[in-house]
Design a protein around this motif. Structure first.
Motif, PDB file in Angstrom:
ATOM      1  N   ARG A   7       0.755  -1.192   0.022  1.00 14.77           N
ATOM      2  CA  ARG A   7      -0.048  -0.057   0.069  1.00 14.77           C
ATOM      3  C   ARG A   7       0.755   1.250  -0.107  1.00 14.77           C
ATOM      4  NH1 ARG A   7      -3.165  -0.508   4.755  1.00 14.77           N
ATOM      5  NH2 ARG A   7      -3.400  -2.754   4.694  1.00 14.77           N
ATOM      6  N   ALA A   8       1.923   1.137   0.782  1.00 12.63           N
ATOM      7  CA  ALA A   8       2.968   2.391   0.743  1.00 12.63           C
ATOM      8  C   ALA A   8       3.674   2.498  -0.746  1.00 12.63           C
ATOM      9  CB  ALA A   8       3.865   2.181   1.836  1.00 12.63           C
ATOM     10  N   GLN A   9       3.780   1.631  -1.505  1.00 13.88           N
ATOM     11  CA  GLN A   9       4.600   1.528  -2.600  1.00 13.88           C
ATOM     12  C   GLN A   9       4.628   2.570  -3.531  1.00 13.88           C
ATOM     13  OE1 GLN A   9       4.262  -2.064  -5.119  1.00 13.88           O
ATOM     14  NE2 GLN A   9       6.011  -1.581  -6.270  1.00 13.88           N
ATOM     15  N   PRO A  10       3.381   3.178  -3.850  1.00 12.91           N
ATOM     16  CA  PRO A  10       3.071   4.270  -4.808  1.00 12.91           C
ATOM     17  C   PRO A  10       3.763   5.753  -4.034  1.00 12.91           C
ATOM     18  CG  PRO A  10       1.034   3.404  -4.592  1.00 12.91           C
ATOM     19  CD  PRO A  10       1.823   2.792  -3.565  1.00 12.91           C
ATOM     20  N   HIS A  11       3.593   5.859  -2.758  1.00 12.59           N
ATOM     21  CA  HIS A  11       4.108   6.963  -1.818  1.00 12.59           C
ATOM     22  C   HIS A  11       5.633   6.853  -1.851  1.00 12.59           C
ATOM     23  CE1 HIS A  11       0.148   7.917  -1.207  1.00 12.59           C
ATOM     24  NE2 HIS A  11      -0.288   6.660  -0.603  1.00 12.59           N
ATOM     25  N   LEU A  13       7.662   5.338  -4.103  1.00 12.31           N
ATOM     26  CA  LEU A  13       8.056   5.694  -5.419  1.00 12.31           C
ATOM     27  C   LEU A  13       8.133   7.263  -5.723  1.00 12.31           C
ATOM     28  CD1 LEU A  13       9.123   4.578  -8.103  1.00 12.31           C
ATOM     29  CD2 LEU A  13       6.585   4.432  -8.541  1.00 12.31           C
ATOM     30  N   ALA A  14       7.190   7.788  -5.077  1.00 11.49           N
ATOM     31  CA  ALA A  14       6.915   9.193  -5.304  1.00 11.49           C
ATOM     32  C   ALA A  14       8.076   9.913  -4.704  1.00 11.49           C
ATOM     33  CB  ALA A  14       5.647   9.719  -4.779  1.00 11.49           C
ATOM     34  N   LEU A  15       8.347   9.502  -3.402  1.00 14.60           N
ATOM     35  CA  LEU A  15       9.659  10.156  -2.667  1.00 14.60           C
ATOM     36  C   LEU A  15      10.721   9.819  -3.245  1.00 14.60           C
ATOM     37  CD1 LEU A  15      10.210  11.572  -0.042  1.00 14.60           C
ATOM     38  CD2 LEU A  15      10.407   9.367   0.904  1.00 14.60           C
ATOM     39  N   PHE A  16      11.076   8.474  -3.758  1.00 19.27           N
ATOM     40  CA  PHE A  16      12.258   8.262  -4.450  1.00 19.27           C
ATOM     41  C   PHE A  16      12.283   9.219  -5.799  1.00 19.27           C
ATOM     42  CE2 PHE A  16      14.003   5.704  -7.891  1.00 19.27           C
ATOM     43  CZ  PHE A  16      15.208   5.419  -7.447  1.00 19.27           C
ATOM     44  N   ARG A  17      11.370   9.148  -6.535  1.00 21.08           N
ATOM     45  CA  ARG A  17      11.471  10.112  -7.848  1.00 21.08           C
ATOM     46  C   ARG A  17      11.801  11.691  -7.487  1.00 21.08           C
ATOM     47  NH1 ARG A  17       7.456  13.483  -8.852  1.00 21.08           N
ATOM     48  NH2 ARG A  17       5.950  12.414  -7.626  1.00 21.08           N
ATOM     49  N   ILE A  18      11.055  12.175  -6.392  1.00 21.86           N
ATOM     50  CA  ILE A  18      11.366  13.582  -5.910  1.00 21.86           C
ATOM     51  C   ILE A  18      12.695  13.859  -5.461  1.00 21.86           C
ATOM     52  CG2 ILE A  18      10.721  15.408  -4.175  1.00 21.86           C
ATOM     53  CD1 ILE A  18       7.678  13.996  -4.145  1.00 21.86           C
ATOM     54  N   GLY A  68       6.726  15.452 -11.353  1.00 22.55           N
ATOM     55  CA  GLY A  68       5.815  14.107 -11.935  1.00 22.55           C
ATOM     56  C   GLY A  68       5.207  14.653 -13.304  1.00 22.55           C
ATOM     57  N   LEU A  69       5.690  15.345 -13.938  1.00 26.41           N
ATOM     58  CA  LEU A  69       5.294  15.997 -15.297  1.00 26.41           C
ATOM     59  C   LEU A  69       5.900  15.316 -16.332  1.00 26.41           C
ATOM     60  CD1 LEU A  69       2.931  17.731 -16.312  1.00 26.41           C
ATOM     61  CD2 LEU A  69       4.586  19.671 -16.218  1.00 26.41           C
ATOM     62  N   GLY A  70       5.336  14.541 -17.180  1.00 27.92           N
ATOM     63  CA  GLY A  70       5.857  13.884 -18.257  1.00 27.92           C
ATOM     64  C   GLY A  70       7.063  13.068 -17.654  1.00 27.92           C
ATOM     65  N   THR A  71       6.780  12.538 -16.605  1.00 30.02           N
ATOM     66  CA  THR A  71       7.914  11.554 -16.005  1.00 30.02           C
ATOM     67  C   THR A  71       8.612  10.737 -16.684  1.00 30.02           C
ATOM     68  OG1 THR A  71       6.599  11.939 -13.956  1.00 30.02           O
ATOM     69  CG2 THR A  71       8.425  10.154 -13.692  1.00 30.02           C
ATOM     70  N   ARG A  72       7.849   9.881 -17.416  1.00 28.76           N
ATOM     71  CA  ARG A  72       8.391   8.642 -18.026  1.00 28.76           C
ATOM     72  C   ARG A  72       9.312   9.250 -19.360  1.00 28.76           C
ATOM     73  NH1 ARG A  72       5.388   3.448 -17.641  1.00 28.76           N
ATOM     74  NH2 ARG A  72       4.221   3.646 -15.633  1.00 28.76           N
ATOM     75  N   SER A 122       2.646   8.214  -6.545  1.00 32.62           N
ATOM     76  CA  SER A 122       1.541   9.186  -6.307  1.00 32.62           C
ATOM     77  C   SER A 122       2.329  10.460  -6.374  1.00 32.62           C
ATOM     78  CB  SER A 122       1.149   8.921  -4.849  1.00 32.62           C
ATOM     79  OG  SER A 122       2.108   8.710  -4.066  1.00 32.62           O
ATOM     80  N   LEU A 123       1.210  11.597  -5.868  1.00 33.64           N
ATOM     81  CA  LEU A 123       1.910  13.043  -5.772  1.00 33.64           C
ATOM     82  C   LEU A 123       2.645  13.379  -7.193  1.00 33.64           C
ATOM     83  CD1 LEU A 123       3.488  12.880  -2.321  1.00 33.64           C
ATOM     84  CD2 LEU A 123       1.158  13.454  -3.063  1.00 33.64           C
ATOM     85  N   ALA A 124       2.043  13.073  -8.414  1.00 34.76           N
ATOM     86  CA  ALA A 124       2.437  13.388  -9.391  1.00 34.76           C
ATOM     87  C   ALA A 124       1.405  14.259 -10.425  1.00 34.76           C
ATOM     88  CB  ALA A 124       3.117  12.243 -10.357  1.00 34.76           C
TER      89      ALA A 124
END
Length: 151
Positions: A7-11, A13-18, A68-72, A122-124
Motif C-alpha cells: 500500500r505504501a509503494q506508490p508513496h 516511489l513518489a519520494l524516490f522520484r522527488i 511528476g510531469l511527463g515523468t516517463r 503518487s503525488l505527480a
C-alpha cells in the motif's frame, strides 16, 4: 506486513522520484549557473557541447521528474544523457565505474530507466492531468467500457 508495504509503494516511489529528480536538477543548476559549488568553480559557457546541453537536460529533466510531469519521457531522456555521459566521458578512462569516476552517471542512468518503467508513483502532476482527461464531458468511452470478446 507485505500488505502494508504494498500500500505504501506508490508513496515510496513518489519520494524516490522527488529526491532523485531534485539531486539531478541541482547538478544541472550548479553546472549552468555556478550555484551550489558550480562546475569546476564556475558555470559552463552557454552552448558548449556536450556539457552545457547535458546540464540543461539535468535541470529541465530533473525539475519535470520532481513535479511528476511527463515523468516517463523526462526519465527516458535523462537516462539516455547519463548513458552518453558514462560511455563518452568515463568509460574510455577505465572499464568499471569505480575506476573511471562514472558511478554517478551509471547510477542516474539506471535509476531513470527504472522510472521509465515504474512511472511517477503518487503525488505527480501526471496523475492530476490524467484524472482531468478522464472526467472531460463529452469524451467517448464506448471502447473503454466494452467487455472483452472471447474468440
Amino acid at each position: 506486513m507485505y500488505t502494508r508495504l504494498n500500500r505504501a509503494q506508490p508513496h515510496a516511489l513518489a519520494l524516490f522520484r522527488i529526491v532523485v529528480g531534485l539531486l539531478f536538477a541541482c547538478h544541472g543548476a550548479a553546472s549552468l549557473f555556478g550555484v551550489l559549488g558550480g562546475a569546476m568553480g564556475g558555470s559552463i559557457p552557454t552552448g558548449t557541447w556536450p556539457g552545457w546541453y547535458a546540464a540543461l537536460i539535468q535541470l529541465v529533466g530533473g525539475t519535470l521528474i520532481v513535479l511528476g510531469l511527463g515523468t516517463r519521457i523526462a526519465a527516458f531522456v535523462a537516462s539516455g544523457s547519463m548513458a552518453y555521459a558514462y560511455f563518452k566521458v568515463h568509460q574510455p578512462e577505465a572499464l568499471f565505474p569505480l575506476q573511471n569516476g562514472g558511478e554517478p552517471s551509471a547510477v542516474f542512468c539506471w535509476v531513470f530507466l527504472l522510472l521509465v518503467f515504474t512511472g511517477p508513483g503518487s503525488l505527480a502532476l501526471d496523475r492530476l492531468f490524467a484524472r482531468r482527461s478522464d472526467t472531460e464531458p463529452g469524451k467517448d468511452r464506448t471502447r473503454e467500457q466494452a467487455p472483452a470478446v472471447a474468440a
